[in-house]
Design a protein around this motif. Structure first.
Motif, short mmCIF file in Angstrom:
data_model
loop_
_atom_site.label_atom_id
_atom_site.label_comp_id
_atom_site.label_asym_id
_atom_site.label_seq_id
_atom_site.Cartn_x
_atom_site.Cartn_y
_atom_site.Cartn_z
N LYS A 286 0.82 -1.24 -0.07
CA LYS A 286 -0.10 0.00 -0.05
C LYS A 286 0.69 1.22 0.02
N ILE A 287 1.80 1.24 0.71
CA ILE A 287 2.94 2.37 0.94
C ILE A 287 3.33 2.86 -0.73
N PHE A 288 3.75 1.65 -1.16
CA PHE A 288 4.43 1.93 -2.74
C PHE A 288 3.36 2.34 -3.72
N LEU A 289 1.98 1.79 -3.55
CA LEU A 289 0.98 2.11 -4.34
C LEU A 289 0.70 3.51 -4.11
N VAL A 290 0.58 3.99 -3.13
CA VAL A 290 0.20 5.44 -2.87
C VAL A 290 1.14 6.15 -3.37
N GLU A 291 2.53 5.99 -3.22
CA GLU A 291 3.73 6.68 -3.69
C GLU A 291 3.39 6.80 -5.26
N LYS A 292 3.10 5.79 -5.88
CA LYS A 292 3.07 5.60 -7.15
C LYS A 292 1.78 6.57 -7.75
N HIS A 293 0.74 6.68 -7.19
CA HIS A 293 -0.30 7.49 -7.59
C HIS A 293 -0.21 8.77 -7.14
N ARG A 294 0.51 9.13 -6.12
CA ARG A 294 0.82 10.38 -5.84
C ARG A 294 1.48 11.12 -6.69
N ARG A 295 2.59 10.45 -7.32
CA ARG A 295 3.45 11.04 -8.30
C ARG A 295 2.81 11.52 -9.75
N PHE A 296 1.43 11.01 -9.97
CA PHE A 296 0.80 11.27 -11.06
C PHE A 296 -0.31 12.40 -10.52
N SER A 297 -0.93 12.21 -9.32
CA SER A 297 -1.87 13.35 -8.86
C SER A 297 -1.17 14.34 -8.40
N ASN A 298 -0.05 14.77 -7.92
CA ASN A 298 0.63 15.74 -7.47
C ASN A 298 0.85 16.72 -8.59
N PRO A 299 1.58 16.43 -9.83
CA PRO A 299 1.33 17.63 -10.80
C PRO A 299 0.02 17.74 -11.40
N PHE A 300 -0.89 17.04 -11.55
CA PHE A 300 -2.23 17.26 -11.99
C PHE A 300 -2.95 18.45 -11.03
N GLN A 344 -3.79 8.33 4.71
CA GLN A 344 -3.76 7.47 5.95
C GLN A 344 -4.98 6.73 6.03
N PHE A 345 -6.17 6.91 5.46
CA PHE A 345 -7.33 6.19 5.35
C PHE A 345 -6.79 4.90 4.36
N SER A 346 -6.00 5.28 3.39
CA SER A 346 -5.68 4.08 2.54
C SER A 346 -4.76 2.95 3.03
N LEU A 347 -3.73 3.63 4.01
CA LEU A 347 -2.54 2.98 4.61
C LEU A 347 -3.12 2.22 5.63
N LYS A 348 -3.90 2.67 6.62
CA LYS A 348 -4.59 2.15 7.75
C LYS A 348 -5.99 1.47 7.42
N GLY A 349 -6.43 1.85 6.51
CA GLY A 349 -7.72 1.21 6.27
C GLY A 349 -8.05 0.58 4.86
N ASN A 350 -9.23 0.33 4.20
CA ASN A 350 -9.54 -0.23 3.20
C ASN A 350 -9.71 0.65 1.74
N LEU A 351 -9.39 1.88 1.93
CA LEU A 351 -9.24 2.67 0.65
C LEU A 351 -8.31 2.39 -0.12
N GLU A 352 -8.69 2.06 -1.50
CA GLU A 352 -8.13 1.97 -2.65
C GLU A 352 -6.84 3.18 -2.70
N PRO A 353 -5.39 2.84 -2.81
CA PRO A 353 -4.38 4.03 -2.82
C PRO A 353 -4.73 4.88 -4.18
N MET A 354 -5.09 4.43 -5.22
CA MET A 354 -5.46 5.14 -6.51
C MET A 354 -6.54 6.26 -5.98
N LEU A 355 -7.68 5.63 -5.39
CA LEU A 355 -8.92 6.45 -5.06
C LEU A 355 -8.58 7.55 -3.87
#
Length: 377
Positions: A286-300, A344-355
């Protein structure tokens, strides 16, 4: 000759985009204010960071050259790209408010240029910053982060040395590993089990050991006081012993990586590591998926905050520039706070990292469109 060809190509591009003098003026103001605010805020960040860590640097006898070249020369681009959307937002609010106070925007709109057309130079500037940020984040910053973290491990604080608890790994489609605890300082784990299943999902072999250690010379794991239970044709065969070598498709570094390690991976390395973690069934994925999607969402987010900034500050307000900057900072910090909550909801809960990484952008896109709709034109 090449210089003339470059100038002709630039003029051709400008003609295609129908870039006018006023567009170049806005682009120059946008990028100029952005880099000025970037330098200003980064200077403040470096001063505060140095004040916080100088005792540790002195205590560990960190050389001045290493502090400057290995730490701060790598800290600055990391911090700049991490908060690039915030810097863009502050820049847009500041210089657009000045244009509004000086009635320059009224003059631009009275000249026949629509409010929508006026957004073109803003978004062209945002494209430059977004592409620059995306490239740095995915291909340059990871290498500088590695040098920065190596410096921190040596002169500030060690990372990744805390014991790991309840480790589960999927080594292949049929082999699963479990350790109740793992100590990275001595490469040793307690209450180790290795389960092997057949194609139907039935357990065929189970290796249990009180202690397992890694031999860095032989590149093998050694199970101490082991107990093997083999199941074949409904019969069990028990084998016991003091120690046994076992070759596992996993290294100590894979068990003890600090979460901050994700920032040292390029986009290609990140994707490859996610595939490995998915194979191992690691919860750290989850940590790595969050980072992957953050790298796209941040420039947007740069485009979203640009639209919000222009819509908010394109009209004179009674409170002046200060009022616009106050509203802008409130919105930008609420965006960052919302982004942290979602991650944090994604890392600690069930929220999909991309979402989790795109929910703030979706919400603030709606806010941006509403503000654009109601902005006086």
């Amino acid at each position: 000759m090449e210089n003339n060809d470059g100038k002709k190509s630039l003029r051709k591009t400008l003609r295609i985009l129908k870039i006018k003098i006023i567009d170049r003026y806005i682009i120059r103001k946008f990028l100029g204010t952005f880099f000025f605010s970037l330098v200003l805020i980064l200077t403040i960040a470096v001063v505060f960071d140095l004040a916080e860590k100088i005792d540790n640097f002195m205590e560990n006898s960190a050389p001045l050259k290493a502090i400057v070249l290995d730490y701060y020369m790598n800290f600055i681009p990391y911090f700049a790209t991490l908060f690039a959307p915030l810097f863009v937002f502050i820049s847009v609010i500041f210089f657009t408010s000045k244009l509004a106070v000086n009635t320059e925007i009224i003059a631009i709109l009275n000249s026949g240029m629509s409010f929508r057309r006026m957004m073109l130079p803003y978004f062209l500037s945002a494209v430059v910053i977004a592409v620059f940020t995306f490239t740095l984040t995915n291909f340059v910053i990871p290498h500088s982060n590695l040098r920065r973290m190596d410096f921190e491990n040596q002169y500030y604080r060690a990372r990744g040395n805390a014991p790991k608890m309840n480790l589960h790994r999927k080594l292949s489609d049929s082999v699963y590993l479990y350790m109740e605890s793992y100590n990275p300082l001595i490469n040793s784990g307690k209450d180790f089990t290795l389960d092997q299943f057949d194609d139907s999902g039935k357990l065929v072999s189970k290796l249990s050991s009180m202690v397992v250690t890694y031999d860095s010379v032989l590149n093998k794991w050694k199970a101490v006081n082991y107990y093997i239970r083999d199941i074949k044709d409904g019969e069990e065969v028990i084998t016991q012993g003091e120690s046994i070598d076992t070759t596992l498709a996993i290294r100590p570094v894979d068990l003890s990586r600090d979460p901050a390690f994700v920032g040292t991976m390029t986009y290609t390395e990140l994707n490859d590591y996610i595939k490995l973690l998915r194979l191992q069934g690691s919860e750290e994925i989850k940590i790595f998926l969050v980072e992957k999607h953050r790298r796209f969402s941040n420039p947007f987010a740069i485009f979203i905050l640009t639209l919000i900034g222009v819509s908010l500050s394109s009209v004179k307000k009674r409170g002046g520039i200060g009022m616009n900057i106050g509203i802008g900072l409130t919105l930008s910090f609420s965006y960052i706070l919302f982004l942290q909550f979602a991650s944090q909801f994604s890392l600690k809960g069930n929220l999909e990292p991309m979402l989790a990484m795109w929910i703030p952008n979706i919400l603030y896109t709606i806010i941006a469109l509403v503000l654009y709709k109601i902005a006086p034109k």
